[in-house]
Design a protein around this motif. Structure first.
Motif, mmCIF file in Angstrom:
data_model
loop_
_atom_site.group_PDB
_atom_site.id
_atom_site.type_symbol
_atom_site.label_atom_id
_atom_site.label_comp_id
_atom_site.label_asym_id
_atom_site.label_seq_id
_atom_site.Cartn_x
_atom_site.Cartn_y
_atom_site.Cartn_z
ATOM 1 N N ILE A 25 -32.364 -0.062 14.711
ATOM 2 C CA ILE A 25 -32.074 -1.019 15.774
ATOM 3 C C ILE A 25 -30.721 -0.707 16.399
ATOM 4 O O ILE A 25 -30.582 -0.669 17.626
ATOM 5 C CB ILE A 25 -32.124 -2.465 15.239
ATOM 6 N N GLN A 26 -29.723 -0.447 15.576
ATOM 7 C CA GLN A 26 -28.396 -0.117 16.086
ATOM 8 C C GLN A 26 -28.427 1.173 16.911
ATOM 9 O O GLN A 26 -27.769 1.268 17.952
ATOM 10 C CB GLN A 26 -27.398 0.000 14.934
ATOM 11 N N SER A 27 -29.177 2.158 16.468
ATOM 12 C CA SER A 27 -29.294 3.414 17.219
ATOM 13 C C SER A 27 -29.961 3.189 18.568
ATOM 14 O O SER A 27 -29.519 3.718 19.597
ATOM 15 C CB SER A 27 -30.099 4.447 16.424
ATOM 16 N N TYR A 28 -31.026 2.407 18.580
ATOM 17 C CA TYR A 28 -31.710 2.071 19.828
ATOM 18 C C TYR A 28 -30.749 1.363 20.778
ATOM 19 O O TYR A 28 -30.661 1.702 21.961
ATOM 20 C CB TYR A 28 -32.926 1.190 19.534
ATOM 21 N N HIS A 29 -30.021 0.398 20.279
ATOM 22 C CA HIS A 29 -29.091 -0.398 21.076
ATOM 23 C C HIS A 29 -27.988 0.507 21.649
ATOM 24 O O HIS A 29 -27.663 0.436 22.839
ATOM 25 C CB HIS A 29 -28.496 -1.498 20.197
ATOM 26 N N ALA A 30 -27.419 1.378 20.825
ATOM 27 C CA ALA A 30 -26.373 2.294 21.282
ATOM 28 C C ALA A 30 -26.918 3.268 22.326
ATOM 29 O O ALA A 30 -26.220 3.603 23.294
ATOM 30 C CB ALA A 30 -25.786 3.049 20.097
ATOM 31 N N ASP A 33 -35.415 -9.755 16.060
ATOM 32 C CA ASP A 33 -36.075 -10.452 17.161
ATOM 33 C C ASP A 33 -35.617 -9.875 18.504
ATOM 34 O O ASP A 33 -36.425 -9.640 19.399
ATOM 35 C CB ASP A 33 -35.765 -11.947 17.060
ATOM 36 N N TRP A 34 -34.301 -9.628 18.646
ATOM 37 C CA TRP A 34 -33.774 -9.005 19.866
ATOM 38 C C TRP A 34 -34.426 -7.642 20.087
ATOM 39 O O TRP A 34 -34.841 -7.318 21.201
ATOM 40 C CB TRP A 34 -32.245 -8.848 19.768
ATOM 41 N N TYR A 35 -34.514 -6.851 19.032
ATOM 42 C CA TYR A 35 -35.096 -5.506 19.111
ATOM 43 C C TYR A 35 -36.546 -5.567 19.571
ATOM 44 O O TYR A 35 -36.954 -4.848 20.478
ATOM 45 C CB TYR A 35 -34.973 -4.843 17.744
ATOM 46 N N ASN A 36 -37.324 -6.448 18.968
ATOM 47 C CA ASN A 36 -38.728 -6.597 19.349
ATOM 48 C C ASN A 36 -38.851 -6.974 20.821
ATOM 49 O O ASN A 36 -39.693 -6.439 21.542
ATOM 50 C CB ASN A 36 -39.414 -7.653 18.485
ATOM 51 N N LEU A 37 -38.010 -7.888 21.253
ATOM 52 C CA LEU A 37 -38.013 -8.350 22.636
ATOM 53 C C LEU A 37 -37.509 -7.263 23.583
ATOM 54 O O LEU A 37 -38.124 -6.983 24.619
ATOM 55 C CB LEU A 37 -37.139 -9.599 22.735
ATOM 56 N N SER A 38 -36.412 -6.629 23.231
ATOM 57 C CA SER A 38 -35.775 -5.668 24.146
ATOM 58 C C SER A 38 -36.634 -4.438 24.395
ATOM 59 O O SER A 38 -36.616 -3.881 25.499
ATOM 60 C CB SER A 38 -34.406 -5.257 23.621
ATOM 61 N N ARG A 39 -37.398 -4.012 23.416
ATOM 62 C CA ARG A 39 -38.241 -2.827 23.596
ATOM 63 C C ARG A 39 -39.329 -3.049 24.639
ATOM 64 O O ARG A 39 -39.824 -2.107 25.235
ATOM 65 C CB ARG A 39 -38.838 -2.398 22.267
ATOM 66 N N ILE A 40 -39.689 -4.294 24.877
ATOM 67 C CA ILE A 40 -40.672 -4.644 25.902
ATOM 68 C C ILE A 40 -39.972 -5.019 27.206
ATOM 69 O O ILE A 40 -40.335 -4.557 28.284
ATOM 70 C CB ILE A 40 -41.552 -5.834 25.431
ATOM 71 N N VAL A 41 -38.962 -5.857 27.090
ATOM 72 C CA VAL A 41 -38.332 -6.470 28.260
ATOM 73 C C VAL A 41 -37.435 -5.499 29.029
ATOM 74 O O VAL A 41 -37.494 -5.455 30.268
ATOM 75 C CB VAL A 41 -37.544 -7.728 27.837
ATOM 76 N N ILE A 42 -36.608 -4.725 28.349
ATOM 77 C CA ILE A 42 -35.664 -3.859 29.067
ATOM 78 C C ILE A 42 -36.379 -2.841 29.949
ATOM 79 O O ILE A 42 -36.064 -2.747 31.144
ATOM 80 C CB ILE A 42 -34.653 -3.201 28.110
ATOM 81 N N GLN A 75 -46.441 -12.120 31.686
ATOM 82 C CA GLN A 75 -47.505 -11.145 31.415
ATOM 83 C C GLN A 75 -47.115 -10.147 30.338
ATOM 84 O O GLN A 75 -47.881 -9.904 29.403
ATOM 85 C CB GLN A 75 -47.887 -10.404 32.695
ATOM 86 N N VAL A 76 -45.923 -9.550 30.450
ATOM 87 C CA VAL A 76 -45.551 -8.515 29.481
ATOM 88 C C VAL A 76 -45.278 -9.112 28.100
ATOM 89 O O VAL A 76 -45.603 -8.493 27.085
ATOM 90 C CB VAL A 76 -44.376 -7.628 29.941
ATOM 91 N N LEU A 77 -44.715 -10.317 28.051
ATOM 92 C CA LEU A 77 -44.458 -10.948 26.754
ATOM 93 C C LEU A 77 -45.756 -11.394 26.092
ATOM 94 O O LEU A 77 -45.913 -11.257 24.877
ATOM 95 C CB LEU A 77 -43.502 -12.134 26.913
ATOM 96 N N THR A 78 -46.677 -11.899 26.880
ATOM 97 C CA THR A 78 -47.978 -12.304 26.323
ATOM 98 C C THR A 78 -48.746 -11.085 25.827
ATOM 99 O O THR A 78 -49.307 -11.104 24.736
ATOM 100 C CB THR A 78 -48.792 -13.069 27.382
ATOM 101 N N ALA A 79 -48.751 -10.013 26.622
ATOM 102 C CA ALA A 79 -49.459 -8.784 26.224
ATOM 103 C C ALA A 79 -48.893 -8.204 24.934
ATOM 104 O O ALA A 79 -49.626 -7.626 24.133
ATOM 105 C CB ALA A 79 -49.393 -7.749 27.346
ATOM 106 N N ALA A 80 -47.594 -8.378 24.723
ATOM 107 C CA ALA A 80 -46.945 -7.861 23.510
ATOM 108 C C ALA A 80 -46.946 -8.876 22.377
ATOM 109 O O ALA A 80 -46.383 -8.624 21.318
ATOM 110 C CB ALA A 80 -45.505 -7.462 23.830
ATOM 111 N N ASN A 81 -47.572 -10.020 22.606
ATOM 112 C CA ASN A 81 -47.653 -11.094 21.607
ATOM 113 C C ASN A 81 -46.254 -11.552 21.170
ATOM 114 O O ASN A 81 -45.999 -11.750 19.989
ATOM 115 C CB ASN A 81 -48.481 -10.659 20.406
ATOM 116 N N LEU A 82 -45.357 -11.706 22.143
ATOM 117 C CA LEU A 82 -43.984 -12.100 21.845
ATOM 118 C C LEU A 82 -43.653 -13.511 22.337
ATOM 119 O O LEU A 82 -42.495 -13.837 22.532
ATOM 120 C CB LEU A 82 -42.995 -11.102 22.458
ATOM 121 N N LYS A 83 -44.641 -14.320 22.523
ATOM 122 C CA LYS A 83 -44.378 -15.690 22.948
ATOM 123 C C LYS A 83 -43.981 -16.532 21.747
ATOM 124 O O LYS A 83 -44.503 -16.381 20.665
ATOM 125 C CB LYS A 83 -45.620 -16.281 23.605
ATOM 126 N N THR A 84 -43.042 -17.418 21.971
ATOM 127 C CA THR A 84 -42.612 -18.329 20.914
ATOM 128 C C THR A 84 -42.189 -19.636 21.542
ATOM 129 O O THR A 84 -41.909 -19.708 22.721
ATOM 130 C CB THR A 84 -41.452 -17.725 20.095
#
Length: 140
Positions: A6-11, A52-61, A116-125
């Motif tokens: 996660i840290q490597s992805y973020h950096a 949670d940030w990582y899961n979200l960011s990989r779809i959202v960013i 749409q993208v959050l629902t498709a990735a099953n990231l709704k909460t």
């Protein structure tokens, strides 16, 4: 090991120029097509852990970048991550992303696309934001 990934992805987001670090705050940003910084509305996406940030960011960013949207997210340093994504007493807790549309049309486009993208990735909460004192629960 996952924490290191996660840290490597973020950096890498910073190293590649997708995000620009703000050294005087806990935020990193993507400028996108910001043309109306005075538009009265913004959107927040919530995360309550670094995973949670990582899961979200990989779809959202990637999606936000493809839309040339302006947004900010947490810087990858330990203090910023701890404050925003782990310290439930901090008034900024949970603000994983703040998105800045320029106008009502862009707001609608981004809101519908994110749905749409959050629902498709099953990231709704549906977190109970009122159980913790932070200003994301008070913003509309």
């Amino acid at each position: 090991m996952l924490q290191n990934a996660i840290q490597s992805y973020h950096a890498e987001l910073l190293n590649s120029g997708v995000l620009t670090r703000s050294f005087d705050t806990v935020w990193a940003s993507h400028k996108g097509n910001i043309s109306n910084p005075n538009y009265m509305w913004k959107m927040h996406l919530y995360a309550d852990s670094y995973q949670d940030w990582y899961n979200l960011s990989r779809i959202v960013i990637p999606w936000l970048v493809s839309q040339n949207a302006s947004f900010k997210t947490v810087n990858p340093d330990v203090d910023s991550v701890n404050r925003i994504l782990q310290d439930r007493t901090d008034d900024q807790f949970g603000k994983a992303f703040t998105i800045y549309p320029n106008n009502e049309q862009e707001f609608k486009k981004l809101a519908l696309g994110l749905e749409q993208v959050l629902t498709a990735a099953n990231l709704k909460t549906k977190p109970s934001l009122n159980e913790h004192r932070h200003n994301i629960a008070l913003e509309r």
